[in-house]
Design an enzyme around this catalytic site. Structure first.
Site, short mmCIF file in Angstrom:
data_model
loop_
_atom_site.label_atom_id
_atom_site.label_comp_id
_atom_site.label_asym_id
_atom_site.label_seq_id
_atom_site.Cartn_x
_atom_site.Cartn_y
_atom_site.Cartn_z
N GLU A 120 79.43 52.79 49.11
CA GLU A 120 79.66 51.53 49.00
C GLU A 120 81.19 51.01 48.37
OE1 GLU A 120 77.95 48.88 50.45
OE2 GLU A 120 76.92 50.50 51.39
N SER A 486 15.40 26.08 38.34
CA SER A 486 14.57 26.22 37.01
C SER A 486 15.50 26.82 36.13
CB SER A 486 13.66 27.14 37.22
OG SER A 486 12.66 26.14 38.13
#
Length: 843
Positions: A120, A486
């Site tokens: 690059e 319950s």
């Protein structure tokens, strides 16, 4: 006569130098003036110069007026994923839409850095932000390609790419390129070369949703950057140009060609030897198959609950704040115990499959109509399954029970065992049964949720909200509001104990009716199975056997407003003071019930239910802590001679400690000889309570010990009957039992420790009277047991008078029940509805 004066006049004086300069200048100006007056092209050229200068200044102002400040890079905070850890500190998940990992410059291997510079920007270390030679080449390339539709080569330095990626974006235009160059010069004046490279190597997009070299190393090679070979480093360096091309298998030849070019450039720049480069060229690319993370999908429900709570606190996106879930880079320590989570998931799935049995195929996971894009639709649906080797696919064809199935990777296979009502476009679960052949499998329609909580901290250790989180994110452990049946009763009994009753108090188990007015008449409660009463019994017996009639009588005598207040204080829910809520008619969640039971197991002290221990920001600072207690004196540099500081207990006392222990002691009896007797052979000091809602539509179990409290329910998402045989003790309790069996070594053999105010008294289990001279045994149904009493509430000793009273009460009860039965029959003939049914009643 002097020399100065003669006949011809005086001698000339020497000319003044300054005067001569002025004269000559005025002569030059006169020439210019002359040209200005006589030459049109001079005037035009001058006008053009002035206009050009003004235009240049204007363009510069236009170009730079909105440029971001390069100094922002000094404080730049890149978007980072949130990392989630479990109880043991291991990373279990990350909330990320992009793969990102931040490294420091010193963490990047030199060969990797040199590979990127060779590909690059080989003059990076020497230029001032712009490589004018490269820029000139880019200009020529731009002119050559102008109008062709092709994109010219960038000619950007690494500094320019940092400006583009972070500050100004990737717009394709000349002005963007010029802005990029201006910013690059400014960046070079603000950051060092190492800082610029660090930003670049952490931010550069490299495909496969990866940003930065560490994330890309993981995505392409499943390695960290310090493990990369020279060849792999060179490959990563080619990706900035075209990651979606070079990263695909079909373009491998182009990728190898470009990689080899980078290796040659490294040799040219003196950053690699020719021998090493040639060896690297000989290596294949070696890319791993693109896949998801290695995180366990079985933690999905827990992870999603953590995500919801984080988003509520910090927001989801970067614009929501600096600590957002998908950009803030948070580190989150959760309470997830992976061993318990695995056991909970396996046990719940086993229970759901066991209940489903041979009920047949329950329908598709989803369905699509447009078959032209079936793969895309399958991918975006995000439907998966993590059970055995099952996979979710789409039916592509059907003929006589056989056909073809397609999966998200695009592969297709033969499909068998296709149900009669299945059709093309159905998403189904399938299991491989032979090479190239799959068979349709059934996912249970019934579902449920389960939670394991630590009672002395409130930390949720495991959570399963259904069969598989890949099929849907709805978490039935925290989001499904169901009637608890319950399992609510222990809190009714706790309220009664708070207001004067004892576990040995005799309560009539007889028909209980409420007059609802002249138009409705009496509405009567019944026991499970529509049973009537059985006379007077101790409160303990009523809880162990889950007797509805005793429970509503206790609630009525204690006062429903008091009972409702207990439900509220424990976080179960806010209900109206109707007796049906004493039997579990109000809706709640498994998570809230587990937290309420945790208070019972922790001597009445309740901690908020949490799945997050603490949260750190990207810099490691703790920004939220589940434990908010402070101890300023703990950090004194020197001892001040005072007593050691004590950290306050952070829980809230929601029940009297003695009351909580009494309820736990009775709930141990539920396991020993009551409705949860299936757990008795575990031979552990466990407490528990089963629950079955009216229908029955849901079955429950809640229980545990002093270290772990668990809760589970099973039912359909759209409530309907589970079948007459369904009970909490038959379906839900075995799921909890499987968890305990799988993690048996973690469950303590130590019994519950009674608070200081509790008196353990030997009583007759049936009458509740004190017994002298007889020791309780370990037999489940021993006639003499130890019972827990608060101070000064112990019963007196059993006498002959008590036996006479018992027989008399039994006769009176029999007569009363006969009268009530006749009244109930009369009410039924007038089509009066059962009160429990009217209120969503349960048993």
């Amino acid at each position: 006569m002097t020399d100065e004066t003669n006949e011809q006049g005086s001698q000339q004086q020497p000319e003044d130098f300054t005067f001569r300069i002025r004269r000559e200048a005025s002569g030059g100006l006169s020439v210019v003036r002359q040209l200005w007056r006589t030459s049109n092209w001079v005037r035009r050229f001058a006008y053009l110069c002035v206009v050009g200068l003004i235009g240049l200044i204007g363009f510069w102002i236009f170009l730079t007026r909105d440029l971001p400040d390069a100094n922002k890079l000094l404080e730049y905070q890149p978007p980072l994923p949130t990392m989630v850890r479990g109880l043991d500190g291991e990373i279990i998940y990350s909330y990320a839409r992009e793969r990102r990992v931040q490294l420091r410059f010193v963490d990047f291997p030199r060969p990797l850095v040199n590979a990127f510079l060779s590909a690059e920007d080989r003059t990076f270390w020497t230029h001032g932000g712009v490589d004018f030679g490269g820029f000139a080449g880019a200009v020529v390339d731009y002119i050559a390609k102008y109008g062709s539709g092709e994109r010219a080569k960038g000619g950007s330095t690494i500094t320019q790419q940092v400006a583009k990626n972070i500050l100004i974006g990737d717009e394709y235009s000349v002005t963007r390129k010029l802005k990029e160059m201006v910013l690059a010069r400014r960046i070079e004046g603000v950051l060092s070369k190492q800082q610029i490279l660090e930003l670049y190597l952490n931010e550069i997009p490299l495909g496969r949703r990866s940003f930065g070299v560490q994330a890309a190393a993981r995505a392409y090679f499943d390695k960290d950057v310090d493990e990369l070979t020279l060849s792999q480093s060179a490959f990563l360096a080619i990706l900035p140009r075209a990651p979606e091309v070079y990263g695909r298998k079909k373009h491998a030849d182009r990728a190898i060609e470009r990689r080899n070019w980078v290796l040659d450039q490294m040799v040219r720049n003196g950053w690699a030897s020719r021998e090493d480069a040639e060896k690297a060229k000989a290596e294949p690319l070696g890319l791993v198959t693109q896949r998801g993370t290695n995180y366990d999908p079985g933690n999905g429900y827990f992870i999603e609950e953590v995500r919801r709570r984080l988003i509520e606190r910090y927001g989801e996106k970067a614009e929501d704040g600096p600590n957002s879930v998908y950009a803030g880079g948070l580190w989150v320590r959760t309470s997830l115990d992976t061993q318990l989570q695995d056991s909970v998931r396996a046990a719940l799935r086993k229970g759901l499959l066991s209940y489903h049995g041979n009920r047949g195929w329950t329908g598709p996971v989803a369905h699509i109509k447009d078959m032209d894009s079936w793969q895309t639709q399958l991918i975006v649906s995000n439907k998966t399954i993590d059970y055995k080797n099952w996979k979710v696919g789409v039916i592509l064809s059907v003929a006589d029970g056989n056909g073809q199935i397609g999966f998200s990777d695009g592969n297709t296979f033969a499909l068998t065992n296709i149900p009669d009502n299945a059709k093309v476009g159905d998403f189904v679960a399938a299991e491989p049964i032979s090479s190239g052949t799959y068979a349709v499998r059934t996912i249970p329609e019934v579902s449920g949720g389960m939670v394991i909580e630590q009672p002395w901290s409130g930390r949720v250790l495991a959570m399963q909200g259904g069969f598989d989180s890949g099929l849907g994110s709805f978490n039935r452990a925290t989001q499904a509001e169901r009637q608890p049946g319950s399992t609510i009763k222990p809190f009714v009994y706790a309220t009664a104990l708070q207001y004067g009753m004892t576990p040995a108090t005799q309560v009539l188990d007889g028909t209980f009716c409420v007059f609802q007015g002249a138009g409705l008449g009496d509405k009567c409660f019944r026991n499970f199975g529509n049973e009537g009463g059985s006379g007077s019994h101790t409160m303990r017996w009523g809880l162990e056997q889950s007797r509805n009639l005793m429970t509503v009588r206790i609630a009525n005598d204690t006062g429903m407003p008091r009972v409702i207040r207990t439900f509220h204080n424990l976080g179960i829910g806010d209900y109206k003071p109707y007796l049906s809520f004493a039997l579990g008619a109000g809706e709640t969640t498994v998570a809230r019930m587990a937290n309420a039971y945790s208070a019972l197991a922790n001597n009445g002290v309740q901690f908020p239910s949490t799945v997050i221990d603490y949260v750190q920001d990207r810099n490691g600072k703790v920004i939220w802590n589940g434990d908010k207690r402070r101890c300023d004196a703990c950090n004194m540099p020197e001892w001040d001679g005072k007593p050691m500081p004590r950290i306050k207990r952070k829980g809230k006392q929601v029940l009297d400690a003695d009351t909580a222990y009494q309820v736990i002691h009775m709930l141990e009896g539920v396991v020993i000889r009551g409705t949860a007797v299936r757990l008795r052979d575990l031979n552990l000091p466990l407490f528990g309570k089963t629950g079955t809602t009216n229908g029955p539509t849901d079955v429950w179990f809640m229980g545990g010990n002093q270290d772990y409290v668990g809760g589970v329910y099973v039912g359909y998402d759209n409530p309907r009957s589970l079948g007459g045989y369904a009970q909490g003790g038959r379906i839900a309790a075995p799921i909890f039992k499987d968890v305990v069996l799988d993690t048996r070594s973690r469950w303590s053999d130590q019994p519950f420790i009674a608070p200081a105010g509790i008196r353990m008294v030997r009583i007759d289990r049936v009458t509740g009277k004190k017994v002298m001279g007889v020791e309780p045994t370990n037999e489940p149904k021993a006639s003499v047991i130890w019972e827990a009493f608060k101070a000064d509430t112990e019963p007196r000793q059993y006498t002959a008078e008590d036996e006479f009273t018992r027989r008399r009460d039994a006769l009176v009860t029999e007569i009363r029940e006969a009268r009530e039965a006749r009244a109930a029959a009369t009410a039924a003939s007038s089509e009066a509805r059962d009160f429990a049914e009217e209120q969503g009643g349960v048993y």
